[in-house]
Design an enzyme around this catalytic site. Structure first.
Site: not given
Length: 154
Positions: A67, A69, A93, A96
């Site tokens: 992801h 992040e 999410c 993260c």
């Protein structure tokens, strides 16, 4: 919305276009208290993994992708404790959020999620960050100008 939030959300949107994901491009920007960019990240496969037809297979892609992040946290060349992370096109999410909490990020800035498919996970992430006393600024009804080369996010 202050000008710095707007500028860094715009930058996160631009960074999202670096992703090769044909359906969802996500960008993240980490900034220190002096509004200096510490790191950027976008969603994609790990280094050395080919961006082939697996990007079109959601089940496989979701198991392999890093992801935005996480990439921003991994590529930071300085500690991010006390920094702000900006994410586009939605908030972090739960996976993260856990990384953001552990890294010591103090503030998360993003835009409201309107995709019901992810709403329970985004709510869990929000609850986790609230419990960890991370400031969250989620803007609603916020639209940035189109970024050249950007793709539709679904």
């Amino acid at each position: 919305m202050n000008k710095w939030d707007k500028n860094f959300l715009q930058l996160a949107k631009t960074v999202s276009t670096f992703s090769k994901d044909p359906s969802t491009q996500v960008g993240a920007v980490i900034v220190d208290d002096d509004n200096r960019v510490i790191s950027i990240g976008y969603n994609g496969f790990p280094k050395g993994i080919k961006d082939d037809n697996r990007l079109d297979n959601r089940e496989i892609k979701y198991e392999m992708v890093v992801h935005a992040e996480a990439n921003a946290l991994l590529f930071a060349n300085t500690p991010v404790k006390g920094c702000t992370i900006y994410t586009w096109p939605f908030q972090p999410c739960s996976r993260c959020a856990a990384l953001i909490i552990q890294a010591g990020i103090r503030r998360v800035v993003s835009i409201e999620n309107r995709d019901q498919k992810w709403s329970s996970n985004f709510q869990l992430a929000h609850d986790m960050m609230t419990e960890a006393r991370i400031e969250q600024q989620i803007y609603t009804g916020f639209v940035l100008p189109e970024v050249k080369g950007s793709r539709r996010v679904d």
